[in-house]
Design an enzyme around this catalytic site. Structure first.
Site, PDB file in Angstrom:
ATOM      1  N   ARG A 183      10.907 -53.049  18.304  1.00  0.00           N
ATOM      2  CA  ARG A 183      11.073 -54.362  18.946  1.00  0.00           C
ATOM      3  C   ARG A 183      10.444 -54.428  20.344  1.00  0.00           C
ATOM      4  O   ARG A 183       9.379 -54.988  20.497  1.00  0.00           O
ATOM      5  CB  ARG A 183      12.545 -54.767  18.985  1.00  0.00           C
ATOM      6  CG  ARG A 183      13.180 -54.906  17.622  1.00  0.00           C
ATOM      7  CD  ARG A 183      14.474 -55.666  17.668  1.00  0.00           C
ATOM      8  NE  ARG A 183      15.469 -55.014  18.506  1.00  0.00           N
ATOM      9  CZ  ARG A 183      16.684 -55.509  18.720  1.00  0.00           C
ATOM     10  NH1 ARG A 183      17.023 -56.656  18.173  1.00  0.00           N
ATOM     11  NH2 ARG A 183      17.550 -54.863  19.463  1.00  0.00           N
ATOM     12  N   ASP A 184      11.075 -53.872  21.351  1.00  0.00           N
ATOM     13  CA  ASP A 184      10.564 -54.010  22.713  1.00  0.00           C
ATOM     14  C   ASP A 184       9.515 -52.936  22.996  1.00  0.00           C
ATOM     15  O   ASP A 184       9.678 -52.082  23.866  1.00  0.00           O
ATOM     16  CB  ASP A 184      11.718 -53.916  23.712  1.00  0.00           C
ATOM     17  CG  ASP A 184      11.288 -54.289  25.129  1.00  0.00           C
ATOM     18  OD1 ASP A 184      10.248 -54.952  25.272  1.00  0.00           O
ATOM     19  OD2 ASP A 184      11.996 -53.905  26.077  1.00  0.00           O
ATOM     20  N   LEU A 185       8.405 -53.004  22.267  1.00  0.00           N
ATOM     21  CA  LEU A 185       7.356 -51.999  22.369  1.00  0.00           C
ATOM     22  C   LEU A 185       6.355 -52.415  23.435  1.00  0.00           C
ATOM     23  O   LEU A 185       5.861 -53.543  23.434  1.00  0.00           O
ATOM     24  CB  LEU A 185       6.660 -51.857  21.014  1.00  0.00           C
ATOM     25  CG  LEU A 185       5.721 -50.674  20.818  1.00  0.00           C
ATOM     26  CD1 LEU A 185       6.457 -49.360  21.012  1.00  0.00           C
ATOM     27  CD2 LEU A 185       5.099 -50.727  19.427  1.00  0.00           C
TER      28      LEU A 185
END
Length: 353
Positions: free
Chosen positions: A183-185
């Protein structure tokens, strides 16, 4: 839970007990012996310290900074907010990073690590020590993150970018294979574990989502504005978590090679509008193979993007002749409003969701 090491608080009334959680599959005999080390018997915590923390010494400026210890580790100054500290082992003198969690958050934090098998490009938990209220998780130290590195270098030559991005793609492929969507890559998630800055690991999995089965559909909108995919902004329904990770990897690679984000604006609404359109420019300074790989990831339609495992088969990551045409280097100073921002600019509340 934040650890307060300065505010006075009543001393605990019962003796302190530490419990060390042994890690699975120790990598060598040294680590195995370390896990079997006898528990330490520490005196009760001093007033003002969270459980398991006690001052090693007092100095005239101790009001400004209190050096504390937890088990065999010495905790130094915070590195990122109040829950992450520099630390070193009093016996081996090796440096570590310590993250402090409440019991509830610790269970959530470790779930992805339990799911994943050990991997060279994903950070590992070195040791865990539990107190009465907090859990102290120790990680191998690092030598800076990719965001800071790209900002310092302005942009990377393709030969270096190939070596580093391949490690990123391998880490993401490993996560997806075992049902973990990140997700928060973003660039800051990858850190160097050697002084030469040649080996990368995915630093943490705190924002990841565990899948149950083959369906990677997600409904929550979570991510950093510059890296978020258009389907997350456009859809009121579910979207593919793995495809969204690949889009974020596309932003990562573009930024490494060009020195600026493919989509950027000081106003969140304008930024999201650019991402929804999915239109970006690729400098002529990039090789044909590099352009191809970037475009294979930054496709507006999620189904048209390559999967993480397919990225590793792309010619740009499997060819030693990836060179940038001579006299075609991009000067990011010509685009001062689009360069990779520093830490404070990157972490402003400009629409992270």
């Amino acid at each position: 839970m934040s650890v307060n090491i300065s505010s006075p608080a009543p001393a605990p009334t019962r003796p302190l007990r530490l419990k060390r959680l042994e890690l699975d599959d120790p990598q060598d005999d040294t680590e195995a012996l370390k896990c079997k080390r006898p528990r330490l018997s520490l005196p009760p915590s001093s007033p003002g310290l969270a459980p398991c923390l006690r001052p090693l010494s007092h100095s005239p400026d101790s009001d400004q900074h209190c050096v504390s210890c937890i088990g065999p580790y010495v905790l130094l100054e915070p590195t990122e907010g109040t829950e992450t500290y520099r630390a070193f082992h009093r016996v081996t003198e090796q440096e570590y990073i310590c993250k402090v969690f409440s019991m509830r958050r610790y269970q959530e934090f470790t779930a992805p690590y339990v799911r994943l098998l050990p991997h060279d490009n994903i950070c590992r938990i070195a040791e865990v020590i539990t107190g009465e209220q907090s859990v102290f998780v120790f990680f191998q130290r690092n030598y800076g993150d990719m965001h800071s590195y790209v900002r310092t270098c302005k942009r990377l030559q393709e030969e270096e970018a190939v070596l580093l991005f391949r490690q990123m793609a391998v880490a993401v492929t490993h996560c997806h294979k075992h049902g973990v969507v990140l997700r928060d890559l973003k660039l800051r998630k990858f850190v160097f574990v050697d002084q030469q800055r040649t080996k990368l690991v995915l630093q943490n999995l705190e924002d990841s989502c565990l899948l149950h089965g083959d369906d990677d559909s997600l409904t929550d909108k979570h991510g950093c504005p510059a890296y978020v995919g258009p389907e997350i902004l456009n859809s009121h329904h579910s979207y593919s978590g793995k495809a969204a990770d690949v889009w974020s990897l596309g932003v990562v690679l573009y930024t490494m090679l060009v020195g600026r984000y493919p989509f950027q604006d000081v106003e969140p609404a304008a930024l999201f509008s650019k991402i929804r359109r999915g239109t970006f420019t690729v400098p002529e300074s990039l090789s044909v193979r590099a352009k191809s790989l970037v475009c294979c990831m930054l496709r507006k339609a999620p189904l048209e993007r390559l999967e993480a495992s397919e990225l590793l088969l792309h010619p740009w990551l499997n060819c030693s002749n990836n060179t940038t045409p001579p006299n075609m280097h991009l000067n990011p100073r010509n685009c001062t409003d689009q360069v990779v921002p520093n830490y404070t600019e990157d972490t402003k509340d400009t629409g992270c969701f």
